[in-house]
Design an enzyme around this catalytic site. Structure first.
Site, mmCIF file in Angstrom:
data_model
loop_
_atom_site.group_PDB
_atom_site.id
_atom_site.type_symbol
_atom_site.label_atom_id
_atom_site.label_comp_id
_atom_site.label_asym_id
_atom_site.label_seq_id
_atom_site.Cartn_x
_atom_site.Cartn_y
_atom_site.Cartn_z
ATOM 1 N N ARG A 115 0.885 -1.204 0.020
ATOM 2 C CA ARG A 115 0.171 -0.051 0.011
ATOM 3 C C ARG A 115 0.985 1.344 -0.117
ATOM 4 O O ARG A 115 0.321 2.437 -0.358
ATOM 5 C CB ARG A 115 -0.927 0.096 1.249
ATOM 6 C CG ARG A 115 -0.538 0.346 2.564
ATOM 7 C CD ARG A 115 -1.271 0.158 3.671
ATOM 8 N NE ARG A 115 -2.272 1.013 3.714
ATOM 9 C CZ ARG A 115 -2.448 1.879 4.737
ATOM 10 N NH1 ARG A 115 -1.249 2.391 5.347
ATOM 11 N NH2 ARG A 115 -3.648 2.708 4.806
ATOM 12 N N ARG A 117 -6.169 13.105 9.472
ATOM 13 C CA ARG A 117 -5.046 12.534 8.629
ATOM 14 C C ARG A 117 -6.051 12.078 7.300
ATOM 15 O O ARG A 117 -7.024 11.619 7.433
ATOM 16 C CB ARG A 117 -4.270 11.414 8.999
ATOM 17 C CG ARG A 117 -3.420 11.808 10.053
ATOM 18 C CD ARG A 117 -2.810 10.429 10.518
ATOM 19 N NE ARG A 117 -3.658 9.741 11.217
ATOM 20 C CZ ARG A 117 -3.647 8.327 11.348
ATOM 21 N NH1 ARG A 117 -2.486 7.669 10.914
ATOM 22 N NH2 ARG A 117 -4.404 7.776 11.904
ATOM 23 N N ASP A 130 3.133 4.614 14.838
ATOM 24 C CA ASP A 130 1.661 4.991 14.729
ATOM 25 C C ASP A 130 1.033 3.577 14.942
ATOM 26 O O ASP A 130 0.828 2.962 13.431
ATOM 27 C CB ASP A 130 1.209 5.985 13.712
ATOM 28 C CG ASP A 130 1.852 5.423 12.386
ATOM 29 O OD1 ASP A 130 2.896 4.718 12.138
ATOM 30 O OD2 ASP A 130 1.371 5.943 11.314
ATOM 31 N N TRP A 164 11.751 7.919 6.991
ATOM 32 C CA TRP A 164 12.790 7.110 7.740
ATOM 33 C C TRP A 164 12.901 5.678 7.362
ATOM 34 O O TRP A 164 13.727 5.198 7.316
ATOM 35 C CB TRP A 164 12.504 7.391 9.257
ATOM 36 C CG TRP A 164 11.339 6.551 9.864
ATOM 37 C CD1 TRP A 164 10.047 6.357 9.509
ATOM 38 C CD2 TRP A 164 11.385 5.688 11.066
ATOM 39 N NE1 TRP A 164 9.312 5.569 10.139
ATOM 40 C CE2 TRP A 164 10.028 4.895 11.241
ATOM 41 C CE3 TRP A 164 12.394 5.244 12.082
ATOM 42 C CZ2 TRP A 164 9.791 4.263 12.295
ATOM 43 C CZ3 TRP A 164 12.227 4.488 12.983
ATOM 44 C CH2 TRP A 164 10.873 3.884 13.222
ATOM 45 N N ASP A 165 11.775 5.200 6.771
ATOM 46 C CA ASP A 165 12.016 3.788 5.954
ATOM 47 C C ASP A 165 13.168 4.021 5.216
ATOM 48 O O ASP A 165 13.839 2.929 4.909
ATOM 49 C CB ASP A 165 10.793 3.834 5.110
ATOM 50 C CG ASP A 165 9.460 3.497 5.891
ATOM 51 O OD1 ASP A 165 8.779 2.355 5.684
ATOM 52 O OD2 ASP A 165 9.094 4.558 6.563
ATOM 53 N N GLY A 184 6.502 7.722 13.431
ATOM 54 C CA GLY A 184 6.732 6.506 12.733
ATOM 55 C C GLY A 184 6.009 5.544 13.625
ATOM 56 O O GLY A 184 5.908 4.419 13.152
ATOM 57 N N GLU A 240 6.354 -6.233 6.527
ATOM 58 C CA GLU A 240 6.537 -4.697 7.227
ATOM 59 C C GLU A 240 6.883 -5.042 8.692
ATOM 60 O O GLU A 240 7.818 -4.219 9.010
ATOM 61 C CB GLU A 240 5.488 -4.021 7.093
ATOM 62 C CG GLU A 240 5.397 -2.672 7.855
ATOM 63 C CD GLU A 240 4.210 -2.000 7.976
ATOM 64 O OE1 GLU A 240 3.965 -0.820 8.084
ATOM 65 O OE2 GLU A 240 3.013 -2.881 7.678
ATOM 66 N N ARG A 299 3.895 17.350 8.219
ATOM 67 C CA ARG A 299 4.702 16.711 9.220
ATOM 68 C C ARG A 299 5.896 16.091 8.445
ATOM 69 O O ARG A 299 6.069 15.982 7.346
ATOM 70 C CB ARG A 299 3.971 15.693 9.837
ATOM 71 C CG ARG A 299 3.556 14.553 9.117
ATOM 72 C CD ARG A 299 2.803 13.671 10.081
ATOM 73 N NE ARG A 299 2.188 12.422 9.418
ATOM 74 C CZ ARG A 299 0.827 12.405 8.830
ATOM 75 N NH1 ARG A 299 0.285 13.469 9.048
ATOM 76 N NH2 ARG A 299 0.581 11.325 8.264
ATOM 77 N N SER A 300 7.059 15.727 9.376
ATOM 78 C CA SER A 300 8.058 15.140 8.832
ATOM 79 C C SER A 300 8.025 13.645 9.477
ATOM 80 O O SER A 300 7.045 12.993 9.738
ATOM 81 C CB SER A 300 9.466 15.770 9.075
ATOM 82 O OG SER A 300 10.588 15.221 8.609
ATOM 83 N N GLN A 301 9.270 13.002 9.625
ATOM 84 C CA GLN A 301 9.476 11.687 10.232
ATOM 85 C C GLN A 301 10.842 11.605 10.856
ATOM 86 O O GLN A 301 11.617 12.830 10.665
ATOM 87 C CB GLN A 301 9.521 10.602 9.330
ATOM 88 C CG GLN A 301 7.985 10.230 8.848
ATOM 89 C CD GLN A 301 7.935 8.757 8.339
ATOM 90 O OE1 GLN A 301 8.830 8.308 7.546
ATOM 91 N NE2 GLN A 301 6.978 7.909 8.937
#
Length: 521
Positions: free
Chosen positions: A135, A259, A294, A142-143, A292, A478, A188-190
Site C-alpha cells: 500500500r 489525517r 503509529d 525514515w523507511d 513513525g 513490514e 509533518r516530517s518523520q
C-alpha cells in the site's frame, strides 16, 4: 464411512467415455485417489487448490506405492509425505534463497522519476527511488534510511545517490523532508535520518557537499523553528522548553484535522476522547504518525485506549538522539567545508542537547533512557526499544550503555528478535511485534559499546524470524510477531508485503554476519 470415502476413485463408465472422447488426462483426484482424499480431508493446505496444483517429484505409481507402504495418518504426517513427493506452490523449494530474493526485490520496488498528474496527491520526484511496497507506493522518510542499508550492501550506489538527491530536493522545496511524498504528508516530517543517509554516500564532490550541508542546516531549522514562538505554555511547534530552560524537541504536526489517509478512523478516535477537543486529539494522532510509531502505548495515557493519546506532551528520546546526531554531523561537515562559525554553533547546540538528555531522559534507577512527559514533569513509565537510540547515536556513557544492555536483555528480547515495548495492546508498535528499524538501531548501538554478543544474538533471532516467515509465505513483511516468529498484526491496516526496510536491514545483517542465515545467500 471415512474408509469408503478414501477408497481409490474408480472412473464411472460415462466419465471414462468422456475423457476418452476428449483425449483428456485424468485429474489429480483420479490419479492419487486415497492420497488425494486424505490430504484434502485433513486440510493439509488451507486452499484445496494447492494440492490439486502440486507437481509430483516421482512417477505417480511410485508415489502411490510409497503411500501404501508408509501409511501416513494425520495432518502432520500427510504434510511431510506430500512435501517429500511433490513440489507445492509456496514451498521453499520453489523460492530463491532469502538473500537472493532481497536482491531481486530492488528493481521491483524501484520507481522512476515522474511528474504528478494535476489534482493527484503525489509529489513529483526528479530522481529514481525505492518504495516500501504494497500500500506504500511513495517514498517515505525514515523507511528510506533502512532500505538504503540494503542498497549499500548490494552495491546499489547509484540508487542511493538518486534517493539522496530526491531528499535534498524535498528540503529545498518544502523546508523539510515530509513524512512521505504526498501532499497530505507535508504538514509533518518523520525521524530525521537524512544526515545518516548522507553517511552512506561515496560521493566526495565539494560542490555537492556544500549543497547537502545547506540542506541539513535547513532541515535542522525546521525542527527548531518553534524556539522563536515559545510562550508560557513551554512548547511551540516541535520545540519544548525543559524545566531548566534548555530546549529539546517533540513530534508535532502543523495540522489538527483528521489525517487524509485515515480520515474516518481519526474522527472516530477523537469522538471517543470527548470532552477533549477533537483538534487536540487529531494533532496528537498526526504527531504519532510523524514519530513513525503509529500507534503505540508509548503515546497513550491509558495503554489500552487510543483516544488517550497525548504525543505532543511527550519529549521523545529517539527524536532528540537523532537531532544530536544531526548537530554533530553538521558541525563535522561545516568543519570540512571551512565554515568555522557554523561548526562552532552546532557543536555548542549538540553539547547543550546532550546535557539535557542526560538530565531529563536518563533514568539511572531503572537503567534505561525514557521519554519525558512535559505536563507531568517526569519520565514516562513506558519501557521501549527507543531506549537504545542514545547508544545508536553514541551519546551514552559506557556505564549508561552497560545498564541499557542489561535492561534490554532482561525485558525486550523475544524469541524472534527485539520487542518494541513490553505491553500487548493491539497497537502495532507494541508487543508482540518487532520492526526492522528498531532491530538495526539496537544492533548498531550495542555493538558500538562492545556488547557484540547481545547485538549478534538480536540479529540472529531477527534473521531467523524473517527467514522462517519467508519460507512459509514467500514474503518479506513490514513487521513480525517476535514472540511466535510469524507475521505481525495490529494497526490500522493489514500487514504489508514488500518490504523496503525489512529487506534493507536483513541484507545488512547478513552482509555483516553471513553465518546468521542458512540458505540465505
Amino acid at each position: 464411512m471415512i474408509a469408503n470415502r478414501l477408497r481409490p476413485l474408480v472412473l464411472l463408465p460415462a466419465l471414462a467415455l468422456l475423457l476418452q472422447a476428449q483425449n483428456a488426462p485424468p485429474s489429480p483426484a483420479d490419479i492419487y485417489g486415497p492420497l488425494f482424499g486424505a490430504v484434502q480431508e485433513a486440510q493439509v493446505f488451507s486452499d484445496g487448490k494447492t494440492f490439486a496444483d502440486a507437481v509430483p517429484r516421482e512417477d505417480p505409481q511410485a508415489i502411490m506405492a510409497a503411500y501404501a507402504r508408509e501409511k501416513p495418518i494425520g495432518k502432520e504426517a500427510l504434510a511431510a509425505f506430500v512435501r517429500r513427493y511433490f513440489s507445492v506452490r509456496g514451498d521453499t523449494q520453489t523460492k530463491p534463497p532469502l538473500r537472493e530474493r532481497i536482491r531481486q526485490l530492488w528493481p521491483i520496488l524501484g520507481r522512476a522519476p515522474f511528474t504528478p498528474v494535476a489534482g493527484s496527491s503525489a509529489l513529483g520526484l526528479d530522481h529514481g527511488y525505492v518504495v516500501p511496497g504494497d500500500r506504500f507506493q511513495e517514498i517515505y522518510y525514515w523507511d528510506s534510511y533502512f532500505t538504503m542499508l540494503g542498497l549499500k550492501a548490494d552495491g546499489q550506489a547509484p540508487l542511493i545517490e538518486a534517493m539522496l538527491a530526491d531528499f535534498v530536493d524535498l528540503v529545498e522545496r518544502y523546508g523539510h523532508v515530509p513524512n512521505g511524498t504526498r501532499t497530505y504528508y507535508l504538514s509533518r516530517s518523520q525521524p530525521p535520518f537524512l544526515p545518516l543517509m548522507m553517511d552512506l554516500s561515496d560521493n566526495r564532490d565539494p560542490v555537492l557537499a556544500k549543497r547537502r550541508l545547506a540542506a541539513l542546516v535547513r532541515e535542522h531549522d525546521y525542527w527548531m523553528a518553534g524556539a522563536n514562538c515559545l510562550d508560557a505554555s513551554g512548547a511551540c511547534a516541535h520545540v519544548v522548553r525543559m524545566p531548566d530552560g534548555s530546549l529539546l524537541n517533540r513530534y508535532w504536526d502543523a495540522r489538527e484535522s483528521p489525517r487524509d489517509e485515515s480520515w474516518r478512523e481519526d474522527r472516530e478516535t477523537a469522538a471517543k476522547a470527548a470532552p477533549r477537543a477533537a483538534g487536540v486529539v487529531q494533532r496528537d494522532l498526526r504527531a504519532a504518525a510523524e514519530s513513525g510509531w503509529d500507534f503505540s502505548s508509548r503515546w497513550l495515557a491509558d495503554p489500552m485506549r487510543l483516544e488517550t493519546i497525548h504525543t505532543t506532551d511527550i519529549v521523545p528520546v529517539d527524536l532528540n538522539s537523532l537531532l544530536w546526531m544531526a548537530e554533530t554531523r553538521i558541525a563535522a561537515r561545516a568543519t570540512a567545508a571551512g565554515d568555522a562559525a557554523t561548526a562552532r554553533r552546532f557543536t555548542e547546540m549538540a553539547a547543550r542537547r546532550k546535557a539535557a538528555i542526560d538530565r531529563y531522559l536518563w533514568v539511572a534507577a531503572e537503567r534505561r533512557y525514557a521519554d519525558w512527559d512535559r505536563v507531568a514533569k517526569r519520565p514516562t513509565p513506558a519501557k521501549t526499544a527507543a531506549s537504545l537510540f542514545p547508544l545508536f547515536a553514541g551519546l551514552a556513557s559506557a556505564d549508561q550503555a552497560r545498564a541499557v544492555a542489561a535492561t534490554t536483555r532482561a525485558t525486550l528480547i523475544g524469541e524472534g528478535g527485539l520487542r518494541t515495548t513490553g505491553l500487548r495492546t493491539g497497537q502495532q508498535w507494541d508487543a508482540p511485534n518487532g520492526w526492522a528499524p528498531l532491530q538495526w538501531i539496537a544492533v548498531e548501538g550495542l555493538e558500538r559499546y562492545g556488547e557484540q554478543a547481545l547485538a549478534k544474538d538480536i540479529a540472529r533471532r531477527w534473521v531467523a524470524t524473517v527467514a522462517r516467515t519467508y519460507a512459509e509465505t514467500g514474503k518479506l513483511l513490514e513487521k513480525y510477531d517476535v514472540e511466535e516468529r510469524k507475521p505481525g498484526g495490529g494497526g490500522e491496516y493489514p500487514t504489508q508485503d514488500g518490504f523496503g526496510w525489512t529487506n534493507g536491514v536483513t541484507a545488512a545483517m547478513l552482509e555483516r554476519w553471513p553465518d546468521l542465515g542458512s540458505n540465505s545467500r
